[in-house]
Design a protein around this motif. Structure first.
Motif, short mmCIF file in Angstrom:
data_model
loop_
_atom_site.label_atom_id
_atom_site.label_comp_id
_atom_site.label_asym_id
_atom_site.label_seq_id
_atom_site.Cartn_x
_atom_site.Cartn_y
_atom_site.Cartn_z
N PHE A 42 -18.80 -0.36 -4.91
CA PHE A 42 -18.78 0.67 -5.07
C PHE A 42 -18.44 1.81 -4.28
N PHE A 43 -17.97 1.56 -3.30
CA PHE A 43 -17.70 3.07 -2.03
C PHE A 43 -16.50 2.89 -1.64
N TYR A 44 -15.57 2.07 -1.62
CA TYR A 44 -14.74 2.46 -1.63
C TYR A 44 -13.35 2.44 -2.65
N LYS A 45 -12.19 3.53 -3.29
CA LYS A 45 -12.05 3.97 -4.66
C LYS A 45 -10.76 4.19 -4.19
N LEU A 46 -10.04 3.26 -4.59
CA LEU A 46 -8.60 2.83 -4.59
C LEU A 46 -7.37 2.83 -5.60
N SER A 47 -7.40 4.88 -6.24
CA SER A 47 -6.54 4.90 -7.83
C SER A 47 -5.00 4.61 -7.11
N ASP A 48 -3.76 4.92 -7.87
CA ASP A 48 -3.01 4.22 -8.32
C ASP A 48 -2.42 4.28 -7.37
N GLU A 49 -2.57 6.01 -7.64
CA GLU A 49 -1.86 7.32 -7.02
C GLU A 49 -2.21 6.52 -5.13
N LYS A 50 -3.08 6.78 -4.77
CA LYS A 50 -3.53 6.02 -2.96
C LYS A 50 -2.64 5.19 -2.93
N TYR A 51 -3.10 4.34 -3.56
CA TYR A 51 -2.15 3.21 -2.99
C TYR A 51 -0.81 2.71 -2.80
N ASN A 52 -0.30 3.15 -4.00
CA ASN A 52 1.31 4.20 -3.51
C ASN A 52 1.50 4.89 -2.73
N LYS A 53 1.14 6.31 -2.11
CA LYS A 53 0.71 6.59 -0.44
C LYS A 53 0.92 5.44 0.55
N ILE A 54 -0.17 4.41 0.36
CA ILE A 54 -0.37 3.97 2.14
C ILE A 54 0.70 3.29 1.55
N VAL A 55 1.20 2.30 0.91
CA VAL A 55 2.62 1.69 0.29
C VAL A 55 3.86 2.18 0.68
N LEU A 56 4.02 3.66 0.20
CA LEU A 56 4.97 4.07 1.21
C LEU A 56 4.91 4.69 2.26
N ASP A 57 3.75 4.81 3.13
CA ASP A 57 3.58 5.05 4.73
C ASP A 57 3.90 4.27 5.04
N LEU A 58 3.14 2.75 4.87
CA LEU A 58 4.05 1.94 5.30
C LEU A 58 5.24 1.36 5.90
#
Length: 67
Positions: A42-58
């Motif tokens: 309910f409280f951790y919203k992980l959109s495709d955009e945010k996921y892709n940014k995390i993967v790119l940063d990693l």
């Protein structure tokens, strides 16, 4: 935690103590795991955009911990 449920070392444990130990081993951890799942859902919203940014940063190594 064992003291809270009435555990006495080197003694035969009562039924209440055994139930308390079972609770410590199964009921409490599973309850906390379910609560964690609910909070994450309910409280951790992980959109495709945010996921892709995390993967790119990693991939770029931006999240390295300084030593």
């Amino acid at each position: 935690m064992l003291g809270i449920v009435g555990y006495v070392p080197n003694a035969v444990q009562s039924a209440n103590v055994l139930e308390g130990i079972r609770g410590l081993m199964f009921i409490y951890p599973s309850t906390l795991a379910i609560a964690t799942i609910v909070v994450m859902f309910f409280f951790y919203k992980l959109s495709d955009e945010k996921y892709n940014k995390i993967v790119l940063d990693l991939a770029k190594g931006k999240n390295k911990i300084p030593m």
